[in-house]
Write an enzyme that holds these catalytic residues in place. Structure first.
Site, short mmCIF file in Angstrom:
data_model
loop_
_atom_site.label_atom_id
_atom_site.label_comp_id
_atom_site.label_asym_id
_atom_site.label_seq_id
_atom_site.Cartn_x
_atom_site.Cartn_y
_atom_site.Cartn_z
N GLU A 231 -6.99 4.41 -10.67
CA GLU A 231 -5.87 5.22 -11.12
C GLU A 231 -5.57 4.97 -12.60
OE1 GLU A 231 -2.45 5.58 -8.32
OE2 GLU A 231 -3.51 4.03 -7.19
N ARG B 145 3.44 9.45 6.71
CA ARG B 145 2.46 10.54 6.67
C ARG B 145 1.84 10.72 8.04
NH1 ARG B 145 0.31 8.29 1.53
NH2 ARG B 145 -1.32 7.37 2.80
N SER C 284 0.84 -1.19 0.00
CA SER C 284 0.00 0.00 0.00
C SER C 284 0.88 1.24 0.00
CB SER C 284 -0.91 0.02 1.24
OG SER C 284 -0.14 0.14 2.41
N ASP D 192 -5.88 7.62 -0.84
CA ASP D 192 -5.13 8.68 -0.15
C ASP D 192 -5.12 9.99 -0.92
OD1 ASP D 192 -3.48 7.65 -2.13
OD2 ASP D 192 -1.91 6.98 -0.76
N THR D 193 -5.02 9.93 -2.25
CA THR D 193 -5.04 11.17 -3.03
C THR D 193 -6.38 11.89 -2.92
OG1 THR D 193 -5.75 10.06 -5.07
CG2 THR D 193 -3.39 10.21 -4.68
N GLU E 299 -4.16 1.06 -11.50
CA GLU E 299 -4.51 0.30 -10.31
C GLU E 299 -5.90 0.68 -9.84
OE1 GLU E 299 -0.01 -0.24 -8.44
OE2 GLU E 299 -1.52 0.85 -7.32
N GLY F 245 2.48 2.82 -2.13
CA GLY F 245 3.72 2.81 -2.88
C GLY F 245 4.88 2.08 -2.23
#
Length: 411
Positions: free
Chosen positions: A279, A382, A172, A299-300, A292, A174
């Site tokens: 995505e 994050r 997850s 998150d974005t 994906e 990245g």
């Protein structure tokens, strides 16, 4: 005083003054990170009772849920025990590392897995969802191979050519992802992917590097009334992880329609109801390439916390609870998000600069801050996000970055 009516769920709890408090839905949330936290807030506003689960205590969503359970979602026995204990109306996965075979089994027993057990099984593994997209639905994707050893990685690279990207099939944000530009980097990239994978499968996807012009997340909501779309979200990544996002992403009508058609095909194939983060890459020539999919808030999509009438978390909660979504619209010309990152390992820290970040806002260019409540920091983790609106995406991105830079972590 009248007794409060039970809305849908059989369970009730005793409240003050002899009243019986009832809930619209009981939700078992599997994974309790920052996305889960915002989802819990949205679900609680709609009267849901939420049990937040994660592998560690005091995870972000646990802090706002009704109750919590601490266990690894990869422990099938404990996962089933939590489901049987709480008897939820809805089982809502928020992480990739889950014993999805348990979800498939309990779905057959009558439990409602969001969006469906099949969707979680396919999308928790990049290989499964990629095969559905490319082979079953004939969506445009990059060229790819799977590999379970370095020898297979080298063979895939020889066929696909360099540069390429290596990712764990289960991860997850990245994690474990890297771009490879020379043969000398292959073994390190393979090891990095294995070391950062989720689950217990040492398997990676080796895929062609797409020389894209930009990439987007198309938040796609599958409801009982049909499929809805949020305005496209542009984003930028570093180390394979999202750093900033903005909405709306500039793209042609043709490219947007193509992306929407592809997204609708794949979410209809997966079935169930809820919000999906789909995505895409878009090349300079305007070709739209499926990348994906996540069967949950993305998150974005945290940018929607400031820029839409209903955030992605509100939309997910409404869709899975069968509640109406009359329309999705932007509340500002443009909005943006920028992450607040930690730079070291620590369990003793505090935040500074929030007041300064919020003071940047003004009419037509607002700022907001979300601190996630994670109990520990580590490099590049994050810890929060800055949000901003503006007259256009450039202005919103600049303001969000300024706000994020004002927030510092003191150790």
């Amino acid at each position: 005083m009248e007794m409060l009516k039970q809305v849908q769920h059989d369970e009730s709890v005793q409240a003050g003054y002899g009243l019986v408090m009832t809930f619209t839905k009981k939700i078992l949330l599997l994974g309790s990170g920052e996305l889960g936290r915002e989802f819990v807030i949205s679900a609680k506003r709609l009267g849901a009772h939420v049990i937040a689960c994660d592998a560690y205590d005091e995870a972000p969503a646990m802090q706002v849920a009704d109750t919590s359970e601490t266990f690894s979602m990869l422990d099938g026995d404990k996962l089933r025990a939590a489901i049987e204990k709480h008897q939820p109306d809805l089982i809502v996965p928020e992480v990739e590392a889950i014993r999805t075979e348990i979800l498939a089994a309990v779905e057959k027993e009558g439990f409602n897995v969001v969006p469906s057990a099949r969707a979680t099984q396919l999308t928790m593994n990049r290989d499964a969802i990629r095969d559905v997209a490319a082979k079953e639905l004939n969506l445009v994707t990059s060229r790819y191979h799977y590999a379970e050893s370095f020898e297979e990685v080298a063979s895939a690279a020889a066929d696909i050519g360099l540069p390429l990207v290596i990712k764990p099939v289960m991860s997850s944000s990245g994690k474990g992802q890297s771009k490879v530009e020379s043969e000398a980097e292959l073994e390190q990239a393979w090891q990095y992917a294995v070391d950062n994978m989720r689950g217990d499968r040492a398997r990676v996807i080796v895929e062609q590097f797409v020389d894209f012009d930009y990439e987007i997340t198309l938040l796609t909501v599958r409801t009982r009334e049909g499929v809805l779309f949020c305005p496209p979200i542009g984003h930028r990544q570093e180390r394979g992880d999202y750093q900033e996002s903005w909405q709306p992403a500039a793209m042609t009508d043709v490219a947007l329609t193509t992306a929407q058609n592809m997204a609708e095909k794949v979410v209809d194939n997966l079935g169930g109801y809820g919000l999906f983060g789909v995505e895409f890459f878009v090349t300079k020539e305007g070709e739209v390439i499926f990348s994906e999919l996540s069967p949950r808030p993305h998150d974005t999509g945290m940018v929607t916390l400031i820029g839409q009438n209903l955030s992605e978390f509100d939309l997910h909660a409404r869709a899975i609870m069968g509640l109406p979504i009359p329309h999705i619209s932007l509340t500002a010309p443009a909005s943006a998000s920028a992450v607040v990152l930690a730079d070291r390992d620590s369990s003793a820290f505090s935040f500074a600069g929030i007041e300064e970040a919020l003071a940047l806002g003004e009419e037509g260019a607002e700022t907001d801050i979300r601190i996630f409540g994670k109990p520990e920091t580590r490099p590049f983790r994050r810890m929060g996000v800055a949000l901003a609106t503006g007259t256009d995406t450039d202005a919103a991105r600049k303001l969000a970055k300024q706000a994020a830079d004002r927030v510092t972590i003191e150790y």
